[in-house]
Write an enzyme that holds these catalytic residues in place. Structure first.
Site, PDB file in Angstrom:
ATOM      1  N   SER A 105       0.841  -1.201   0.000  1.00  0.00           N
ATOM      2  CA  SER A 105       0.000   0.000   0.000  1.00  0.00           C
ATOM      3  C   SER A 105       0.872   1.245   0.000  1.00  0.00           C
ATOM      4  CB  SER A 105      -0.868   0.063   1.267  1.00  0.00           C
ATOM      5  OG  SER A 105      -1.796  -0.960   1.285  1.00  0.00           O
ATOM      6  N   HIS A 138      -3.728  -0.720  -4.628  1.00  0.00           N
ATOM      7  CA  HIS A 138      -3.057  -1.943  -5.072  1.00  0.00           C
ATOM      8  C   HIS A 138      -3.475  -2.164  -6.512  1.00  0.00           C
ATOM      9  CE1 HIS A 138      -1.748  -4.028  -1.175  1.00  0.00           C
ATOM     10  NE2 HIS A 138      -1.804  -2.731  -1.001  1.00  0.00           N
ATOM     11  N   HIS A 157      -3.703 -10.395   0.256  1.00  0.00           N
ATOM     12  CA  HIS A 157      -3.603 -10.453   1.719  1.00  0.00           C
ATOM     13  C   HIS A 157      -4.387 -11.631   2.282  1.00  0.00           C
ATOM     14  CE1 HIS A 157      -2.777  -6.213   0.751  1.00  0.00           C
ATOM     15  NE2 HIS A 157      -2.039  -6.202   1.845  1.00  0.00           N
ATOM     16  N   TYR A 160      -6.357 -11.596   4.730  1.00  0.00           N
ATOM     17  CA  TYR A 160      -7.727 -11.202   5.109  1.00  0.00           C
ATOM     18  C   TYR A 160      -8.712 -11.268   3.939  1.00  0.00           C
ATOM     19  CZ  TYR A 160      -6.283  -6.577   3.317  1.00  0.00           C
ATOM     20  OH  TYR A 160      -5.806  -5.560   2.542  1.00  0.00           O
ATOM     21  N   GLU A 161      -8.211 -11.401   2.715  1.00  0.00           N
ATOM     22  CA  GLU A 161      -9.112 -11.525   1.571  1.00  0.00           C
ATOM     23  C   GLU A 161      -9.834 -12.869   1.568  1.00  0.00           C
ATOM     24  OE1 GLU A 161      -7.204 -10.154  -2.160  1.00  0.00           O
ATOM     25  OE2 GLU A 161      -5.866  -8.996  -0.857  1.00  0.00           O
ATOM     26  N   ALA A 221       3.073  -0.884   4.000  1.00  0.00           N
ATOM     27  CA  ALA A 221       2.726   0.234   4.872  1.00  0.00           C
ATOM     28  C   ALA A 221       2.376  -0.376   6.220  1.00  0.00           C
ATOM     29  CB  ALA A 221       1.536   0.990   4.299  1.00  0.00           C
ATOM     30  N   MET A 229      -0.442  -6.191   8.033  1.00  0.00           N
ATOM     31  CA  MET A 229      -1.266  -7.358   7.676  1.00  0.00           C
ATOM     32  C   MET A 229      -0.679  -8.118   6.498  1.00  0.00           C
ATOM     33  SD  MET A 229      -4.960  -5.441   7.883  1.00  0.00           S
ATOM     34  CE  MET A 229      -5.279  -4.205   9.172  1.00  0.00           C
ATOM     35  N   SER A 230       0.614  -8.025   6.314  1.00  0.00           N
ATOM     36  CA  SER A 230       1.203  -8.676   5.133  1.00  0.00           C
ATOM     37  C   SER A 230       2.611  -9.168   5.450  1.00  0.00           C
ATOM     38  CB  SER A 230       1.248  -7.680   3.961  1.00  0.00           C
ATOM     39  OG  SER A 230       2.193  -6.662   4.197  1.00  0.00           O
ATOM     40  N   ASN A 278       0.922   5.345   9.753  1.00  0.00           N
ATOM     41  CA  ASN A 278       0.067   5.818  10.854  1.00  0.00           C
ATOM     42  C   ASN A 278       0.721   5.367  12.159  1.00  0.00           C
ATOM     43  OD1 ASN A 278      -1.196   3.030   9.832  1.00  0.00           O
ATOM     44  ND2 ASN A 278      -1.573   3.192  12.026  1.00  0.00           N
ATOM     45  N   HIS A 336      -7.608   4.306   5.593  1.00  0.00           N
ATOM     46  CA  HIS A 336      -6.746   3.873   4.490  1.00  0.00           C
ATOM     47  C   HIS A 336      -6.232   5.048   3.663  1.00  0.00           C
ATOM     48  CE1 HIS A 336      -5.026   0.936   1.830  1.00  0.00           C
ATOM     49  NE2 HIS A 336      -5.691   1.410   0.786  1.00  0.00           N
TER      50      HIS A 336
HETATM   51  I1  8IG Z   1      -0.852   1.078   6.863  1.00  0.00           I
HETATM   52  O1  8IG Z   1      -1.911   0.156  12.457  1.00  0.00           O
HETATM   53  C1  8IG Z   1      -1.260  -0.006   8.348  1.00  0.00           C
HETATM   54  N1  8IG Z   1      -1.425  -1.303   8.238  1.00  0.00           N
HETATM   55  N2  8IG Z   1      -2.429  -4.299  11.606  1.00  0.00           N
HETATM   56  N3  8IG Z   1      -2.175  -2.036  12.050  1.00  0.00           N
HETATM   57  C2  8IG Z   1      -2.192  -3.085  11.168  1.00  0.00           C
HETATM   58  N4  8IG Z   1      -1.973  -2.930   9.877  1.00  0.00           N
HETATM   59  C3  8IG Z   1      -1.704  -1.709   9.468  1.00  0.00           C
HETATM   60  C4  8IG Z   1      -1.671  -0.603  10.290  1.00  0.00           C
HETATM   61  C5  8IG Z   1      -1.927  -0.778  11.656  1.00  0.00           C
HETATM   62  N5  8IG Z   1      -1.394   0.462   9.558  1.00  0.00           N
END
Ligand code: 8IG
Length: 266
Positions: A33, A65, A87, A89-90, A117, A205-206, A229, A241
């Protein structure tokens, strides 16, 4: 690990050779991302097409993406650039998540650069827009791309040699431990406190499953997170996002320069 997943990657590599007229690749880059703008700094593509043109790839599910695959000649290397990833989660399963890496391995890639990211867990020392070289990982996804009695050594998932090269290019790069959970929810503040206690510096998450798949294939791995973030409960406000994409755009030229300078050295 079904044999089918590895056979599908072989098929995808075969199709990749046909589409690009390139027999083998040296390095694969997975752009997470916000990293897609940085890919443009690598140079003019020799070929570019939707990943879905190759067998086994899912269409893109997330904004930012692009779901495209690019072949780029950079610094005397044949680079395979994935603009986007699948990912966990998909819900397509772990084989889908690592299909890009397995395809790259089948195309003879020996170096895998994974970007993402991430949320920053150390606001004491991190700010939005900072890159973090991944020194190690916490796989909190509950998943693993390997099945069976495959006791792969993970002492050095992220290559010391490649990290040192990256710091030669940019000595200000911080290092940290990347934790991944399945998503798609962000963490609760309690989960973030847990992850800090566990020793994580960034969270996403990746990446972790792709890194394991790359190590299974014997490739060297470099991982870079872009802090987009500050994690839940550590700063004012909520997470969204768009913030991620904006931080990616802001850091694109620095990250593009880092990658373009690094590739000839690997
Ligand atoms: I960009 O704060 C991004 N991806 N799990 N937590 C998780 N995934 C993220 C975060 C986050 N920021």
């Amino acid at each position: 690990m079904s044999n089918d997943a590895y056979a599908l990657a072989e098929d995808a590599a075969e199709r990749l050779r046909a589409r690009t007229a390139i027999e083998s690749f040296d390095v694969a880059l997975v752009m997470g991302s916000g990293w897609v703008p940085a890919a443009d700094a690598l140079g003019t593509p020799v070929a570019e097409f939707p990943v879905t043109d190759l067998p086994g790839f899912a269409p893109p599910a997330v904004d930012g993406h692009a779901g495209r695959l690019r072949a780029v000649r950079v610094g005397g290397r044949n680079a395979l650039v994935f603009l986007g990833r699948t990912h966990l989660y998909e819900g397509l399963g772990v084989d889908a998540v690592v299909h890009g890496v397995r395809t790259a391995l089948a195309a003879e890639v020996r170096t895998v650069i994974l970007t993402n990211a991430a949320g920053g867990l150390r606001p004491e020392t991190q700010k939005v827009g900072d890159p973090v070289l991944i020194s190690d990982q916490l796989n909190l996804t509950g998943a693993n791309p390997l099945t069976g009695a495959r006791f792969l050594d993970l002492t050095e998932v992220y290559s010391r040699r490649l990290r040192a090269l990256a710091r030669e290019v940019d000595p200000s790069l911080a290092e940290g431990v990347y934790a991944a959970q399945r998503g798609p929810t962000y963490e609760t503040p309690a989960e973030i406190r847990m992850m800090r206690t566990l020793g994580a510096d960034v969270v996403g998450m990746s990446t972790v499953l792709e890194a394991i798949a790359a190590r299974e294939g014997g490739a060297e791995v470099l991982g870079i997170s872009l802090v987009t973030n500050i994690a839940s409960g550590l700063a004012e406000g909520t997470l969204d996002h768009e913030e991620v994409l904006a931080a990616g755009r802001a850091a694109a030229s620095r990250m593009g320069h880092l990658l373009a300078t690094l590739l000839p050295k690997i």
